[in-house]
Design a protein around this motif. Structure first.
Motif, PDB file in Angstrom:
ATOM      1  N   ARG A 345     -66.119 -15.132  32.096  1.00 38.37           N
ATOM      2  CA  ARG A 345     -65.788 -14.371  33.304  1.00 38.37           C
ATOM      3  C   ARG A 345     -66.219 -12.913  33.186  1.00 38.37           C
ATOM      4  N   GLU A 347     -65.482  -9.607  34.525  1.00 38.87           N
ATOM      5  CA  GLU A 347     -64.464  -8.987  35.364  1.00 38.87           C
ATOM      6  C   GLU A 347     -65.110  -7.941  36.256  1.00 38.87           C
ATOM      7  N   SER A 348     -64.614  -7.882  37.470  1.00 42.02           N
ATOM      8  CA  SER A 348     -65.259  -7.039  38.471  1.00 42.02           C
ATOM      9  C   SER A 348     -65.316  -5.570  38.068  1.00 42.02           C
ATOM     10  N   ASP A 349     -64.281  -5.115  37.408  1.00 42.10           N
ATOM     11  CA  ASP A 349     -64.236  -3.678  37.125  1.00 42.10           C
ATOM     12  C   ASP A 349     -65.311  -3.272  36.128  1.00 42.10           C
ATOM     13  N   ASN A 561     -69.438 -14.308  39.775  1.00 40.07           N
ATOM     14  CA  ASN A 561     -69.223 -12.998  40.361  1.00 40.07           C
ATOM     15  C   ASN A 561     -70.460 -12.611  41.162  1.00 40.07           C
TER      16      ASN A 561
ATOM     17  N   ARG B 345     -61.627  -7.270  47.585  1.00 36.69           N
ATOM     18  CA  ARG B 345     -61.872  -7.965  46.322  1.00 36.69           C
ATOM     19  C   ARG B 345     -60.745  -8.955  46.016  1.00 36.69           C
ATOM     20  N   GLY B 560     -66.876 -12.139  47.372  1.00 37.08           N
ATOM     21  CA  GLY B 560     -67.311 -11.596  46.092  1.00 37.08           C
ATOM     22  C   GLY B 560     -66.817 -12.395  44.899  1.00 37.08           C
ATOM     23  N   VAL B 562     -66.866 -16.519  43.240  1.00 40.67           N
ATOM     24  CA  VAL B 562     -67.279 -17.905  43.475  1.00 40.67           C
ATOM     25  C   VAL B 562     -66.169 -18.915  43.190  1.00 40.67           C
TER      26      VAL B 562
END
Lengths: 791, 791
Positions: A345, A347-349, A561, B345, B560, B562
């Protein structure tokens, strides 16, 4: 034909064409016998000028001949017929069928797609579990051994143990491929590309191929080769699809008497594209990517309902895999393993990127294109070498074992001489941390890359915290793995090139990230090495395989992502543009090496001055509506022509030799007619004889017997056959003045196998087949004509 | 033709066809005059049986006539010609062009796609900023006013202020649409679908349409209607593409003399599909979704290079929007606004779903399908009503203002009577929290849904923490917004239906999540209301528009993340299956209401018994190779036939009236020839006359003058015209026995406009055009024939 700058042969097939007894297969598993001595080593060096630009540019015809080393059986590649033969039998059946009947067919299609997805997912699951366990046992044994000998000395025993274990696994994998089913070699993606393009590669969708492929890929991944298990999933999915959709297995001689309606090329190809998508979906947890993959490869025969069914198959496939793997991992209901490869994964940040990084990404894309081109050129040389010298199954097995042993040795040496020790953190996620000569509480960083399945290595490169690897480790790893992977692709084992490419790219991407961070004075936050590893992986993979849209989506789905969508797109586009400047994609190279009559999307741009008259094959063997059996048998038995489609004509009043076209009949149909002895005279004498039905054609599909196996007596040779009912009465025709792009468009858009060329009186003057179109090719200086295997 | 169960007319166009002066346009902006009184209200109620199943089933012909209320100018819908007319001029040009020339063309295509993406992104950016500011000012003023009057009483003044402000904005938006460019009404998606399908909707890709569309959508969103600004982006992108790719603007009378090669339908349609994709991409931040949207709508003319260019345009478009919005938001380089709608998000941890939730999602999908079908049926009735009674621009503007005022009133009432007060947290993200009668430090929860732009409301529903809304608020909101949105779609304003659909779905989805959480005893963790809001939004949108693959990808890209891929796919598939059982998608309904000859992907399943002979138009007006000018002028001036394509024939030796086909010439080509007076006699007399070039045809494209505007003297009428050089010498032909599915496949796969039907002697017997194929339709009991507008 002044505009054709040169007639070139890409690699193989001179004009000498007898004698090749075994089917040549893609991916270096060719089995051919030589009748001619090679003219020295010249060929090898000329191939150095591989790029499509150079190869064709300044090779004299002698030079070209010097690489004509592989003989291909002229009649290997059949075309698929995506155009229904709408003969009377077919139309009668369609007209008899009720609206409800069509509904049922539609439902069957959905059911089949569901089954395809389910079985593909299941196969992926089996492969994953088998590989994990086998590799687990292997690494456990080796690790124990290394730990034992680290202290007492004598690590060479560990090395030998490792090398022998690897070689043993790989031997099993190579033996079954080389001796039982050479069609299972490699990733299978080039074969599936060809199949979706409309070329029937022999034995590519057989059950035996599937079994060998699955066992082979388990062995080769467990054997520690620089390969992945993802590519073969696409082939596996395609075989499953071809099998399920036909409702029978010819190999097992089992006919379930279901789905008989789908026993023709048109329907089968649709299902195979669903299977390929399901394979991609299971491999990468990328259902949309799978659909796009099938789309990129088979866009000519696309429609919306088909898209949805393919999507459905993809969805079921990833879901099945996810479901069973979750249960296997004792977390039922968690559904966290959508694909064989799991990038972990992001992570978005941590993954946000800045505008000023985009040029850096593009630079990485260019680097990926360059490295990819280098990889492809090296692999091309190697393949040529293999085609020449490594063509005996025994040699192939030995080469595979050698590669396995060398891989183990090199890995071991790298680990041994590396002194990159990292602290073993509390949240350590390494599966087999090797302490080796590191202090207690530390592990050898090089070992996380080499002493691991490639999938796990990729994940480590993406996610290990900054500082886990030092630059020297990564450089050495990149360098060795690049050559190992390049050597490995094309071995006679089942294996894919996706994961090794990702791994190489991830390594140099991470290296790039580390270097960036070190040259910026203030801090390294922005250059998260994991982010650059991802971009590098995309660049390298793009540089090697040259897919864009589908690969972007696959990468995005695999990372889970979408933030990286744009950078990945840019990187893949750049890699493709840069790479295409030097050489084609890896799969295309392997397709071209086989002289497969692969039809690209459009006719070459400068081919408008060619017309159907110039590209068509003429004269054409035609039959009359009512034709003598002897004539038909003679034509079909003529191995020098071996045509597959014959226009049916009505003679014109006087004088002319060519009749007006009134239909088209296929070899396969004639064979069935001959087998059932559908002769006019017999029909008259035996009135009770059962009328031939579409079912008889379907039962014979797809392995129609050769003409030699059908016995026709002298008396029967004098009988007549009435083709009216069986021929396609409305074949597509074009006037002979039609330009090549126009012919090409018609041919490609409708997935034709034969296109009849007529004059203004509707008389047959020629026949255009796939090979007539596929041989025109755009070189640096304009149109070129290539030699291709016969269709 | 016994198998055709019934001849039906879907909504409009009886046999009386004179008198309609204005162009009818999609989305209820028709401008027609009535000549016949309606036969009571009968029609209205019959339309209640709207589902494709019922409508055609048991309507007697009287009933059908009773809804024949709209007269459509018979010659409104032209077809696009996706088949190049490969005449001598064209071939000469292509053959003259060097390899480098083709490379330049290819580069131009990429440049154009880049420009399309850039301009589309820029337009999206302008719309976003304008809407935000106008709406901001409006809500600020109203909020101030409400706060002022909450304490002193007299909130009715606030209501009036709000209603008047809304109505004022909407009036501006409606006036420009109704009076200046009715083609800009609605979302434009049906029009673009038709265009990509090959139907030329008048004025749909004009600059004026774009300007009105952009201003209109700003007004209608700022005016507080239940609409979104996303749908119109697709139309805007398409107009930009059509404009840029032609290198000139006919409206501005400005010709940049560039990209002249692209001035034909074939090329233009490719660019328009890129523009549509760029529009989707900018609207939702979904470049892959954009590509898939174009693909779903135009799959028949697809190829890989085009896909990549479209992808490029999409990428540039979202990037441009992102870049400029980041600068506008004073966070340059942050790149966090890839699309107009931003779902916010979804953090990976909070959004995991469990296996046992999948049945719940499927139930939600079914609910979405049902609600979507209800929405579509209601909107269908409303559209019929509008077509009958609300056809004057003034009335249309008044209706739009009424809707705006009612929307404000209802919203106000809902807020006023709601007593759902929520604490105003420290991280409060509401832009305009209304305190109203709540205690200090609290805000009115209903107001977050109503007193906001719909985009922000969607985001609140997705992301506000559990407990932000009470169930009653959500139920009331769903109910009112459902009817408001349904009433709004089809108004004479530019506006999309995506966001209202998402909002309705998000509301009932969140409600569903809250209810689920309340019936489970232990806790509400698993039923995160935001998650159910997302699924509900997908279900509702899918139920209304019935897209699957592209919508899945759009939703995934917009969130944003999946993780939700699979649930969204399942939900959309379920919604489509359930919805399709009742009625078609909203866009298809509006397309059908216009009797547009829309070609579906395949011929109806049961149409194999129809042959070209039965579907073709005959007799055909043919020309000789050398034809008298008078004859041509007479044929072109004949308004009762108004054909657009004419086979060119050579007379057969004796007796026959029909000649052998030797070419095909288009009305537009003849017009240009007549305009330039390319007569045999003149060429002889004036030897110096410039030879007609392809450029002359391109200059006239796409607005060829009507025949009436060309003056041909009596003397000239006696001259002869030689068509040889200008006709397409190799038109596609089919024998007359060809089955309908086969004809359909050829027609659809190649994007043809005319297909010549010939007999065995190659003599012309008929011509198949789009309307001949589009009128066959699969009803409940088999094949049905519909009446369609003439092509």
């Amino acid at each position: 034909m002044a505009n054709i700058t040169k007639k070139v042969s890409w690699s193989s097939r001179g004009d000498e064409s007898g004698g090749g007894e075994r089917t040549p297969l893609l991916n270096g598993s060719e089995e051919v016998r030589y009748t001619r001595q090679l003219s020295g080593d010249g060929g090898m060096f000329h191939i150095g000028r591989l790029s499509t630009v150079d190869l064709e540019e300044d090779m004299t015809s002698d030079e070209v001949n010097s690489i004509d080393c592989v003989k291909v059986n002229r009649f290997v590649f059949q075309s698929l017929d995506y155009d229904n033969s709408e003969n009377q039998l077919f139309l009668e059946e369609e007209r008899r069928m009720s609206f409800l009947g069509f509904k049922c067919l539609e439902i069957s299609r959905w059911v089949i797609c569901g089954l395809i997805g389910f079985l593909t997912g299941l196969i992926a699951c089996c492969i994953d579990i088998a590989v994990e366990n086998l590799a687990g046992v292997k690494y456990f044994v080796v690790k124990q051994n290394i730990e034992k000998f680290t202290e007492v000395g004598g690590l060479s025993i560990s090395l030998i143990l490792w090398a022998v274990l690897n070689a043993a696994f790989v031997m099993v994998g190579a033996v079954i491929v080389a001796f039982f089913e050479p069609g299972a070699a490699g990733s299978g993606i080039p074969q599936i590309k060809c199949y979706l393009n409309g070329v029937k590669i022999p034995r590519v969708v057989r059950l035996k191929t599937l079994v060998v492929k699955v066992c082979g890929v388990i062995c080769s991944v467990a054997g520690g080769l620089a390969v992945g298990k993802e590519g073969p999933m696409i082939h596996s999915g395609a075989v499953v699809a071809a099998g399920v959709s036909q409702g029978r297995s010819t190999s097992l001689k089992k006919d379930f008497k279901i789905f008989e309606y789908f026993r023709r090329d048109t329907e089968k190809r649709d299902f195979v594209s669903a299977g390929a998508a399901a394979g991609v979906s299971a491999a990468f947890g990328a259902p949309v990517g799978g659909v796009l993959f099938s789309l990129e490869e088979g866009a000519s025969f696309w429609n919306q309902m088909l898209t949805w069914r393919i999507f459905f198959a993809s969805m079921i496939s990833t879901f099945t895999l996810n479901f069973f793997l979750s249960i296997y991992n004792k977390k039922p209901g968690d559904l966290s393993s959508p694909g064989l490869i799991n990038f972990g994964r992001f992570e978005s940040d941590s993954v946000a990127y800045n505008l000023y990084e985009i040029p850096l990404f593009i630079v990485m894309g260019a680097a990926g294109g360059l490295l990819g081109a280098l990889f492809n050129i090296l692999n091309y040389w190697l393949t040529i070498f293999r085609i020449r010298y490594v063509h005996q199954p025994c040699l192939q097995v030995m080469e595979a074992m050698l590669v396995a042993a060398v891989t183990a040795t090199v890995s071991f040496a790298m680990i041994y001489f590396s002194n990159d020790c990292q602290p073993l953190g509390p949240d350590q996620s390494e599966d087999y941390p090797l302490q080796l000569f590191c202090a207690d509480g530390e592990y050898n960083s090089m070992a996380t890359a080499f002493f691991n399945t490639p999938e796990r290595s990729v994940r480590s490169l993406f996610h290990n915290p900054p500082g886990s690897y030092n630059p020297l480790t990564l450089s050495l790893f990149t360098l060795t793995y690049f050559f190992l992977a390049c050597w490995t692709y094309g071995l006679t084992v089942s294996a894919g090139v996706f994961i090794p490419s990702l791994l190489i790219g991830a390594a140099w991407g991470r290296l790039f990230g580390i270097l960036l961070a070190s040259i910026t004075p203030d801090g390294s936050i922005w250059a998260d090495p994991g982010k650059y590893a991802l971009i590098g992986a995309a660049a390298q993979l793009g540089g090697i395989v040259r897919m864009t849209l589908s690969l972007t989506v696959i990468m995005v789905e695999a990372t889970g992502n979408v933030t990286y969508g744009l950078p990945i797109m840019l990187v893949l586009l750049t890699a493709k543009i840069v790479g295409d400047y030097f050489v084609e994609g890896l799969y295309d190279i392997h397709i071209k090496l086989q002289s497969v009559p692969f039809l690209h999307l459009e006719a070459p741009a400068t081919s408008h001055w060619l017309t159907a008259r110039e590209v068509m094959s003429a004269p054409v063997t035609c039959f009359n509506r009512i034709e003598k059996v002897g004539t038909i048998v003679d034509v079909l038995s003529n191995t020098s022509t071996n045509h597959n489609g014959f226009p049916v004509v009505v003679p014109v009043a006087a004088s002319d030799d060519m009749g007006k076209v009134c239909g088209l009949i296929l070899r396969s149909q004639l064979i069935v007619l001959l087998k059932h002895k559908v002769f006019v005279e017999l029909a008259r004498s035996r009135l009770t004889q059962r009328k031939l039905q579409l079912k008889d054609f379907r039962d014979a599909y797809p392995r129609f017997p050769p003409i030699q196996s059908i016995h026709i007596s002298q008396d029967e040779r004098e009988c007549m056959m009435d083709l009216t009912e069986f021929m396609n009465p409305t074949p597509y025709t074009v006037p002979q003045e039609t330009s090549l792009p126009r012919v090409f468009k018609l041919f490609r858009a409708l997935g034709l196998r034969h296109l009849v060329v007529v004059d203004s009186e509707n008389r047959v003057v020629g026949l255009v087949t796939r090979k007539d179109l596929a041989r025109y090719h755009l070189g640096k200086h304009g149109l070129e004509e290539m030699q291709l295997a016969q269709t």
